[in-house]
Design an enzyme around this catalytic site. Sequence first.
Site, PDB file in Angstrom:
ATOM      1  N   ARG A 118      -8.730 -25.512   4.408  1.00  0.00           N
ATOM      2  CA  ARG A 118      -9.108 -24.124   4.701  1.00  0.00           C
ATOM      3  C   ARG A 118      -9.097 -23.882   6.208  1.00  0.00           C
ATOM      4  O   ARG A 118      -9.060 -22.753   6.675  1.00  0.00           O
ATOM      5  CB  ARG A 118     -10.472 -23.781   4.078  1.00  0.00           C
ATOM      6  CG  ARG A 118     -10.916 -22.354   4.319  1.00  0.00           C
ATOM      7  CD  ARG A 118     -11.813 -21.771   3.215  1.00  0.00           C
ATOM      8  NE  ARG A 118     -12.871 -22.659   2.795  1.00  0.00           N
ATOM      9  CZ  ARG A 118     -13.958 -22.947   3.511  1.00  0.00           C
ATOM     10  NH1 ARG A 118     -14.128 -22.411   4.709  1.00  0.00           N
ATOM     11  NH2 ARG A 118     -14.867 -23.771   3.038  1.00  0.00           N
ATOM     12  N   TYR A 149       1.301   2.298   3.535  1.00  0.00           N
ATOM     13  CA  TYR A 149       1.381   1.691   2.209  1.00  0.00           C
ATOM     14  C   TYR A 149       0.106   2.036   1.433  1.00  0.00           C
ATOM     15  O   TYR A 149      -0.996   2.010   2.001  1.00  0.00           O
ATOM     16  CB  TYR A 149       1.545   0.175   2.377  1.00  0.00           C
ATOM     17  CG  TYR A 149       1.353  -0.609   1.111  1.00  0.00           C
ATOM     18  CD1 TYR A 149       2.250  -0.479   0.054  1.00  0.00           C
ATOM     19  CD2 TYR A 149       0.281  -1.471   0.963  1.00  0.00           C
ATOM     20  CE1 TYR A 149       2.064  -1.199  -1.110  1.00  0.00           C
ATOM     21  CE2 TYR A 149       0.096  -2.196  -0.195  1.00  0.00           C
ATOM     22  CZ  TYR A 149       0.983  -2.059  -1.231  1.00  0.00           C
ATOM     23  OH  TYR A 149       0.800  -2.770  -2.383  1.00  0.00           O
ATOM     24  N   ASP A 164       2.281  -2.439  11.120  1.00  0.00           N
ATOM     25  CA  ASP A 164       2.812  -3.048   9.901  1.00  0.00           C
ATOM     26  C   ASP A 164       4.335  -3.018  10.014  1.00  0.00           C
ATOM     27  O   ASP A 164       4.955  -1.953   9.938  1.00  0.00           O
ATOM     28  CB  ASP A 164       2.325  -2.279   8.670  1.00  0.00           C
ATOM     29  CG  ASP A 164       2.696  -2.978   7.363  1.00  0.00           C
ATOM     30  OD1 ASP A 164       3.773  -3.598   7.317  1.00  0.00           O
ATOM     31  OD2 ASP A 164       1.930  -2.881   6.387  1.00  0.00           O
ATOM     32  N   LYS A 214       7.634  -9.512   0.982  1.00  0.00           N
ATOM     33  CA  LYS A 214       8.804  -8.651   0.912  1.00  0.00           C
ATOM     34  C   LYS A 214      10.019  -9.351   1.552  1.00  0.00           C
ATOM     35  O   LYS A 214      10.513 -10.312   1.012  1.00  0.00           O
ATOM     36  CB  LYS A 214       8.480  -7.308   1.554  1.00  0.00           C
ATOM     37  CG  LYS A 214       7.103  -6.724   1.121  1.00  0.00           C
ATOM     38  CD  LYS A 214       7.016  -6.365  -0.349  1.00  0.00           C
ATOM     39  CE  LYS A 214       5.605  -6.068  -0.839  1.00  0.00           C
ATOM     40  NZ  LYS A 214       4.827  -5.092  -0.107  1.00  0.00           N
TER      41      LYS A 214
HETATM   42  C1  LIG Z   1       3.477  -4.637   0.005  1.00  0.00           C
HETATM   43  C2  LIG Z   1       2.997  -4.117   1.301  1.00  0.00           C
HETATM   44  C3  LIG Z   1       1.730  -4.464   1.804  1.00  0.00           C
HETATM   45  C4  LIG Z   1       0.767  -5.330   1.028  1.00  0.00           C
HETATM   46  O1  LIG Z   1       1.217  -6.637   0.948  1.00  0.00           O
HETATM   47  P1  LIG Z   1       0.889  -7.656  -0.270  1.00  0.00           P
HETATM   48  O2  LIG Z   1       1.630  -8.869   0.104  1.00  0.00           O
HETATM   49  O3  LIG Z   1       1.337  -6.990  -1.534  1.00  0.00           O
HETATM   50  O4  LIG Z   1      -0.605  -7.833  -0.260  1.00  0.00           O
HETATM   51  C5  LIG Z   1       1.377  -3.981   3.043  1.00  0.00           C
HETATM   52  N1  LIG Z   1       2.207  -3.189   3.761  1.00  0.00           N
HETATM   53  C6  LIG Z   1       3.417  -2.819   3.304  1.00  0.00           C
HETATM   54  C7  LIG Z   1       4.292  -1.936   4.129  1.00  0.00           C
HETATM   55  C8  LIG Z   1       3.852  -3.263   2.063  1.00  0.00           C
HETATM   56  O5  LIG Z   1       5.049  -2.871   1.599  1.00  0.00           O
END
Ligand SMILES: *Cc1c(COP(=O)(O)O)cnc(C)c1O
Length: 407
Positions: free
Chosen positions: A66, A121, A186, A211
């Site tokens: 951890r 998001y 982001d 992603k």
């Molecule tokens: C999918 C997504 C998230 C969240 O990520 P997870 O891995 O599903 O927790 C945050 N920001 C954007 C732009 C996303 O497409």
Amino acid sequence: MTAPLHPDTVAVRGGRADLEGMGVHALPIDLSTTNPLPDIERGGESYEAMATGGRPPADGSMVYARLWNPTVARFEDALAELEHAEAAVAFSSGMAAMTAVILAHTSAVGRRHVVAVRPLYGGTDHLLGSGLLGAETTYCQPDEVASRIRPDTGVVVVETPANPTLELADIRAIVAQAGSVPVVVDNTFATPVLQNPIDLGATMSLHSATKYLGGHGDVIAGVVACSESTAEALRRVRAVTGGLLHPLGAYLLHRGLTTLPVRVRQQQENARRIVQWLIDRPEVAEVFYPGLDGDPRGILGRQMRGTGAMIAMRMRGGYTAAATVTGATALFTHAVSLGGVDSLIQHPAALTHRPVPPEARPAADVLRLSIGLENVDDLIADLARAFADLGGADAPASERAAMSEAG
Ligand SMILES: *Cc1c(COP(=O)(O)O)cnc(C)c1O
């Protein structure tokens, strides 16, 4: 001084500095949950160093997974280099990464406020609005950031290109408006191949690594690239709250990074062809794609090296047409998520952006496409077949009624 390596090289070679000394070539996977302690003193010092956000001392121990894992750390080093950052910290998901960013910047007394630029998001919008983390969020538009900053603002959150409609926000301008308040961008949609927020003055570049970084639809993960001092604050939150990335996930992500630039370029190439096809289609009322509006404010040209592989579109036949198309494609899988090698189609208002309050939710006629690596002519033929199910360009009156009902 040697010239900095090209990102294509970093993607293949990054985070591998210790492999030769170990006598191995491919990335090793270390699954140990606990690690031998040299002695009580050095074990305790190692624990202390990592529990406060530092790295394991050279003569110490990693103690407990951890606190530190070398497979995860190698992926973090590679991602940090790709993002032109000192460090990176990986988490169990993009949402765990965003949670750590908010906690690390709003848990101090007198720092309870977050400024969040919409659109975001759906999960991020929901997390910030829920109050679950004890922070208070003010939502605003990109040019309103300065006026929303308060003495207790701990962090500014922005997403560009934004999910789902690909709006661009000027990162430099938002950083300038934020003044001394840290800004997290982001960067999920752009990836470090197309955009490096740290170079534009952002404090943190956050990814849902689920992603594009993973790229194959088989890992949920998040990662934040930042300075070493910010990384210490994030590692501290991670060590305490336990939102860890499992080493098997880190291995897959690190392996996935090697093809990230090639994937992004080819997926973008496919997306551009599909955008050109979509804008001439009578079934489509509007296509959302970076630069399609001629980039009037010059944001794309200033901060991105490409337009990416995400597309959104408004269907002329409204919600009914959108529902028909999602049910009629064969190659495009009707599914949420994005950025993988296979193409996906989904309805943001019903799915990814469902938790967003109605006033900020995407319209009911919007569909989002994530373009993959299939042959582009096959993808276009698939959309053409699905559009044929709509039975002509003009939506019948019944469909227009359904559209206005659905908002
Ligand atoms: C999918 C997504 C998230 C969240 O990520 P997870 O891995 O599903 O927790 C945050 N920001 C954007 C732009 C996303 O497409």
